[in-house]
Design an enzyme around this catalytic site. Structure first.
Site, mmCIF file in Angstrom:
data_model
loop_
_atom_site.group_PDB
_atom_site.id
_atom_site.type_symbol
_atom_site.label_atom_id
_atom_site.label_comp_id
_atom_site.label_asym_id
_atom_site.label_seq_id
_atom_site.Cartn_x
_atom_site.Cartn_y
_atom_site.Cartn_z
ATOM 1 C CE LYS A 92 -6.338 4.323 -4.842
ATOM 2 N NZ LYS A 92 -6.534 4.765 -3.473
ATOM 3 N NE ARG B 64 -9.930 -1.868 3.045
ATOM 4 C CZ ARG B 64 -9.050 -1.422 2.242
ATOM 5 N NH1 ARG B 64 -9.770 -0.830 1.034
ATOM 6 N NH2 ARG B 64 -7.744 -1.326 2.215
ATOM 7 N NE ARG C 21 -4.727 -3.572 2.569
ATOM 8 C CZ ARG C 21 -4.620 -2.674 1.464
ATOM 9 N NH1 ARG C 21 -5.455 -2.733 0.435
ATOM 10 N NH2 ARG C 21 -3.812 -1.502 1.677
ATOM 11 N NE ARG D 281 -3.120 2.168 4.293
ATOM 12 C CZ ARG D 281 -4.263 1.553 4.391
ATOM 13 N NH1 ARG D 281 -4.728 0.851 5.497
ATOM 14 N NH2 ARG D 281 -4.920 1.115 3.078
HETATM 15 P P1 AMP Z 1 -2.943 -0.023 -1.339
HETATM 16 O O1 AMP Z 1 -3.505 -1.323 -1.477
HETATM 17 O O2 AMP Z 1 -2.808 0.937 -2.658
HETATM 18 O O3 AMP Z 1 -3.541 0.964 -0.418
HETATM 19 O O4 AMP Z 1 -1.361 -0.086 -1.250
HETATM 20 C C1 AMP Z 1 -0.694 -0.529 0.191
HETATM 21 C C2 AMP Z 1 0.432 -0.056 0.295
HETATM 22 O O5 AMP Z 1 1.303 -0.335 -0.836
HETATM 23 C C3 AMP Z 1 0.622 1.422 0.615
HETATM 24 O O6 AMP Z 1 0.245 1.733 1.962
HETATM 25 C C4 AMP Z 1 1.973 1.616 0.424
HETATM 26 O O7 AMP Z 1 2.938 1.091 1.339
HETATM 27 C C5 AMP Z 1 2.390 0.504 -0.958
HETATM 28 N N1 AMP Z 1 2.102 1.164 -1.958
HETATM 29 C C6 AMP Z 1 1.018 0.802 -2.907
HETATM 30 N N2 AMP Z 1 1.070 1.823 -3.995
HETATM 31 C C7 AMP Z 1 2.271 2.293 -4.208
HETATM 32 C C8 AMP Z 1 2.911 3.389 -4.628
HETATM 33 N N3 AMP Z 1 2.569 3.917 -6.065
HETATM 34 N N4 AMP Z 1 3.970 4.127 -4.238
HETATM 35 C C9 AMP Z 1 4.552 3.716 -3.056
HETATM 36 N N5 AMP Z 1 4.026 2.996 -2.130
HETATM 37 C C10 AMP Z 1 2.987 2.226 -2.659
#
Ligand code: AMP
Length: 209
Positions: free
Chosen positions: A13, A122, A150, A161
């Protein structure tokens, strides 16, 4: 144009959102990036969000919705939001207030095995957050920053996740299918091929309007 990208963590994404934002001159909104920035600046929001993020849980809906509501412009690509039904309903309410509907919701479809494989390997740029595949050597191609892992890309957090994704985010496919907005995109190809599929669909929808 207002686009939502759905798909499990590691489905690409972020990569596609950056490219779509550049191509169509859209605001790129990554809730993950915004939250990581809040965490690193140790803001009130960052302090509240950190414990959820470290465990692979979702940050509470209201915190994320408020964060989005104050930032959203009229033309955007959303990457990592919405991630639950209450978030999707809040987004609908927000857009209804502004009288601007979503243009399309793309679901990047990638199997869980492939996700685990990608996420465990990654690398990300520790400065600009660009994502690189396993085995990338040297420094970031975009900004010259150092590459690293990360914090939440470790096996037990990845499993959590994915569980959260299945339980809370996957139901959004039905939600947007019912609204006639959902488009499935096979997320396994090369980034260039996936980008081409996305732009083909968006351009053909635009020419029909
Ligand atoms: P991402 O980089 O999109 O994988 O997000 C990393 C982490 O941020 C996720 O595992 C959640 O803990 C938090 N997070 C990101 N976007 C959201 C969202 N829309 N709602 C709730 N938590 C989020």
């Amino acid at each position: 144009m207002r686009i939502v990208l759905l798909g499990p963590p590691g489905s690409g994404k972020g990569t596609q959102a950056v490219r779509l934002a550049e191509h169509y001159k859209l605001q790129h909104v990554s809730t993950g990036d915004i939250l990581r920035d809040e965490v690193s600046r140790q803001t009130e929001l960052g302090k509240k969000a950190k414990k959820f993020m470290d465990q692979g849980e979702l940050v509470p809906d209201q915190l994320v919705v408020d964060m989005i509501a104050s930032r959203l412009k009229d033309a955007f690509v959303l990457d990592g939001f919405p991630r639950s039904l209450p978030q999707a309903e809040s987004l609908d309410a927000l857009l209804k207030e502004k009288n601007v509907p979503l243009s399309a919701v793309f679901n990047l479809d990638v199997s869980e095995e492939e996700i685990v494989r990608r996420l465990t390997k990654r690398l990300v740029c520790l400065d600009c957050k660009a994502v690189f595949p396993a085995g990338t050597q040297g420094t970031c191609l975009k900004c010259g920053g150092s590459l690293g892992k990360r914090g939440d890309d470790k096996p037990e957090t990845i499993r959590e996740r994915l569980r959260v994704y299945r339980q809370k985010t996957k139901p959004l496919e039905d939600y947007y299918r019912r609204q006639g907005l959902l488009r499935q995109i096979p997320g396994l190809g090369a980034p260039d091929e996936i980008f081409k599929l996305l732009t083909q669909q968006l351009d053909s929808a635009k020419s029909k309007n």
